[in-house]
Design a protein around this motif. Sequence first.
Motif, PDB file in Angstrom:
ATOM      1  N   MET A 143       0.815  -1.161   0.094  1.00 54.24           N
ATOM      2  CA  MET A 143      -0.027   0.053  -0.052  1.00 54.24           C
ATOM      3  C   MET A 143       0.729   1.371  -0.023  1.00 54.24           C
ATOM      4  O   MET A 143       1.977   1.318   0.452  1.00 54.24           O
ATOM      5  CB  MET A 143      -0.804  -0.107   1.258  1.00 54.24           C
ATOM      6  N   GLU A 144       0.096   2.298  -0.515  1.00 51.38           N
ATOM      7  CA  GLU A 144       0.912   3.573  -0.418  1.00 51.38           C
ATOM      8  C   GLU A 144       1.208   3.850   1.013  1.00 51.38           C
ATOM      9  O   GLU A 144       0.073   3.993   1.862  1.00 51.38           O
ATOM     10  CB  GLU A 144      -0.056   4.692  -1.253  1.00 51.38           C
ATOM     11  N   ARG A 145       1.991   4.451   1.403  1.00 52.83           N
ATOM     12  CA  ARG A 145       2.518   4.628   2.662  1.00 52.83           C
ATOM     13  C   ARG A 145       1.465   6.065   3.294  1.00 52.83           C
ATOM     14  O   ARG A 145       1.165   6.197   4.405  1.00 52.83           O
ATOM     15  CB  ARG A 145       3.739   4.939   3.273  1.00 52.83           C
ATOM     16  N   ALA A 146       1.311   6.974   2.102  1.00 47.57           N
ATOM     17  CA  ALA A 146       0.848   8.234   2.512  1.00 47.57           C
ATOM     18  C   ALA A 146      -0.857   8.133   3.095  1.00 47.57           C
ATOM     19  O   ALA A 146      -1.237   8.720   4.047  1.00 47.57           O
ATOM     20  CB  ALA A 146       0.670   9.170   1.141  1.00 47.57           C
ATOM     21  N   GLY A 147      -1.433   6.916   2.615  1.00 45.48           N
ATOM     22  CA  GLY A 147      -2.737   6.905   3.018  1.00 45.48           C
ATOM     23  C   GLY A 147      -3.222   5.547   4.006  1.00 45.48           C
ATOM     24  O   GLY A 147      -4.213   5.348   4.411  1.00 45.48           O
ATOM     25  N   TRP A 148      -1.766   5.435   4.578  1.00 47.28           N
ATOM     26  CA  TRP A 148      -1.856   4.051   5.169  1.00 47.28           C
ATOM     27  C   TRP A 148      -2.921   4.172   6.648  1.00 47.28           C
ATOM     28  O   TRP A 148      -3.676   3.283   6.574  1.00 47.28           O
ATOM     29  CB  TRP A 148      -0.450   3.655   5.939  1.00 47.28           C
ATOM     30  N   VAL A 149      -2.768   5.240   7.255  1.00 48.14           N
ATOM     31  CA  VAL A 149      -3.599   5.340   8.523  1.00 48.14           C
ATOM     32  C   VAL A 149      -5.113   5.331   8.166  1.00 48.14           C
ATOM     33  O   VAL A 149      -5.758   4.468   8.995  1.00 48.14           O
ATOM     34  CB  VAL A 149      -3.246   6.574   9.407  1.00 48.14           C
ATOM     35  N   ALA A 150      -5.548   5.960   7.244  1.00 39.23           N
ATOM     36  CA  ALA A 150      -6.758   5.916   6.972  1.00 39.23           C
ATOM     37  C   ALA A 150      -7.463   4.597   6.429  1.00 39.23           C
ATOM     38  O   ALA A 150      -8.779   4.288   6.719  1.00 39.23           O
ATOM     39  CB  ALA A 150      -7.282   7.048   5.718  1.00 39.23           C
ATOM     40  N   VAL A 151      -6.516   3.917   5.814  1.00 38.64           N
ATOM     41  CA  VAL A 151      -6.869   2.491   4.965  1.00 38.64           C
ATOM     42  C   VAL A 151      -7.095   1.584   6.091  1.00 38.64           C
ATOM     43  O   VAL A 151      -8.004   0.801   6.106  1.00 38.64           O
ATOM     44  CB  VAL A 151      -6.106   2.111   4.180  1.00 38.64           C
ATOM     45  N   HIS A 152      -6.003   1.758   7.057  1.00 37.00           N
ATOM     46  CA  HIS A 152      -6.040   0.865   8.171  1.00 37.00           C
ATOM     47  C   HIS A 152      -7.203   0.978   9.185  1.00 37.00           C
ATOM     48  O   HIS A 152      -7.742   0.111   9.532  1.00 37.00           O
ATOM     49  CB  HIS A 152      -4.863   0.811   8.698  1.00 37.00           C
TER      50      HIS A 152
ATOM     51  N   SER B  63      -2.871 -10.020  17.859  1.00 33.07           N
ATOM     52  CA  SER B  63      -3.468  -9.137  16.704  1.00 33.07           C
ATOM     53  C   SER B  63      -3.849  -8.029  17.140  1.00 33.07           C
ATOM     54  O   SER B  63      -3.457  -6.956  16.192  1.00 33.07           O
ATOM     55  CB  SER B  63      -4.841 -10.025  16.119  1.00 33.07           C
ATOM     56  N   VAL B  64      -4.472  -7.797  18.071  1.00 33.26           N
ATOM     57  CA  VAL B  64      -5.303  -6.398  18.672  1.00 33.26           C
ATOM     58  C   VAL B  64      -3.947  -5.546  18.655  1.00 33.26           C
ATOM     59  O   VAL B  64      -4.042  -4.365  18.330  1.00 33.26           O
ATOM     60  CB  VAL B  64      -6.168  -6.511  19.558  1.00 33.26           C
ATOM     61  N   PRO B  65      -2.978  -5.877  19.695  1.00 33.78           N
ATOM     62  CA  PRO B  65      -1.793  -5.166  19.714  1.00 33.78           C
ATOM     63  C   PRO B  65      -1.229  -4.653  18.292  1.00 33.78           C
ATOM     64  O   PRO B  65      -0.589  -3.583  18.469  1.00 33.78           O
ATOM     65  CB  PRO B  65      -0.736  -5.968  20.752  1.00 33.78           C
ATOM     66  N   CYS B  66      -0.845  -5.717  17.619  1.00 29.05           N
ATOM     67  CA  CYS B  66      -0.373  -5.348  16.384  1.00 29.05           C
ATOM     68  C   CYS B  66      -1.091  -4.303  15.500  1.00 29.05           C
ATOM     69  O   CYS B  66      -0.701  -3.136  15.195  1.00 29.05           O
ATOM     70  CB  CYS B  66      -0.090  -6.603  15.514  1.00 29.05           C
TER      71      CYS B  66
ATOM     72  N   ALA C 207      -2.147   1.049  13.608  1.00 31.65           N
ATOM     73  CA  ALA C 207      -3.051   2.213  13.312  1.00 31.65           C
ATOM     74  C   ALA C 207      -2.415   3.753  13.703  1.00 31.65           C
ATOM     75  O   ALA C 207      -2.641   4.766  13.175  1.00 31.65           O
ATOM     76  CB  ALA C 207      -4.119   2.234  14.661  1.00 31.65           C
ATOM     77  N   GLU C 208      -1.042   3.665  14.267  1.00 28.28           N
ATOM     78  CA  GLU C 208      -0.312   4.945  14.467  1.00 28.28           C
ATOM     79  C   GLU C 208       0.705   5.063  13.220  1.00 28.28           C
ATOM     80  O   GLU C 208       1.203   6.196  13.103  1.00 28.28           O
ATOM     81  CB  GLU C 208       0.602   4.627  15.815  1.00 28.28           C
ATOM     82  N   GLY C 209       0.959   3.946  12.359  1.00 31.77           N
ATOM     83  CA  GLY C 209       1.495   4.154  10.981  1.00 31.77           C
ATOM     84  C   GLY C 209       2.013   2.880  10.599  1.00 31.77           C
ATOM     85  O   GLY C 209       2.136   2.037  11.386  1.00 31.77           O
ATOM     86  N   PHE C 210       2.399   3.016   9.283  1.00 35.63           N
ATOM     87  CA  PHE C 210       2.884   1.580   8.738  1.00 35.63           C
ATOM     88  C   PHE C 210       4.240   1.206   9.335  1.00 35.63           C
ATOM     89  O   PHE C 210       4.962   1.965   9.724  1.00 35.63           O
ATOM     90  CB  PHE C 210       2.746   1.594   7.328  1.00 35.63           C
ATOM     91  N   ASP C 211       4.455  -0.073   9.701  1.00 36.69           N
ATOM     92  CA  ASP C 211       5.551  -0.568  10.253  1.00 36.69           C
ATOM     93  C   ASP C 211       5.598  -2.145   9.924  1.00 36.69           C
ATOM     94  O   ASP C 211       4.959  -3.182   9.885  1.00 36.69           O
ATOM     95  CB  ASP C 211       5.517  -0.841  11.976  1.00 36.69           C
ATOM     96  N   ALA C 212       6.576  -2.475   9.027  1.00 32.76           N
ATOM     97  CA  ALA C 212       6.757  -3.414   8.284  1.00 32.76           C
ATOM     98  C   ALA C 212       6.935  -4.719   9.211  1.00 32.76           C
ATOM     99  O   ALA C 212       6.582  -5.819   8.914  1.00 32.76           O
ATOM    100  CB  ALA C 212       7.843  -3.512   7.124  1.00 32.76           C
TER     101      ALA C 212
END
Length: 150
Positions: A40-49, A105-108, A113-118
């Motif tokens: 995914m595009e990182r710029a829209g990550w938070v909204a998509v997640h 899963s929930v902690p991940c 939700a704070e930002g993409f982390d590979a």
Amino acid sequence: MSANDLAETLLLAVHAAAVWFCTGLVWVIQLLVYPGFAHMERAGWVAVHRRHTRLMGRLIVAPWLVQGLTCAVLLVWQPPGVPVVLALAAGVCGAATVAVTVAISVPCHERLAEGFDADVLARLTRTNWWRTAAWTLGGAVALAMIGLAG
């Protein structure tokens, strides 16, 4: 067919339907959604997640509750022909999905939700195999109970 026979058949059918709904959903997540997140595009990550977690919650809550309730009933009332060991196996499978979800899963997802982390996504994807296996095994157990019910 007596009322009791109908209740037993309905219990097993509703249980199997709930488990198999969850099974199908977790396989889609495992093979399509989580791997897709990596691209995914990182710029829209938070909204998509955020959208993913909101919609996933809406999809899974009812069938997962039905699975839990029917497991609880099956632990105290097995239809004739259904061994208690299968009811216990259904309960263990259901409990495993809850345990992995709450503990891992929930902690991940909270971190994602704070930002993409590979690394977090990789952990989520890797550990989601446990839920995938538990729901798939639970689905097989549900079918076995239907097959054995007298």
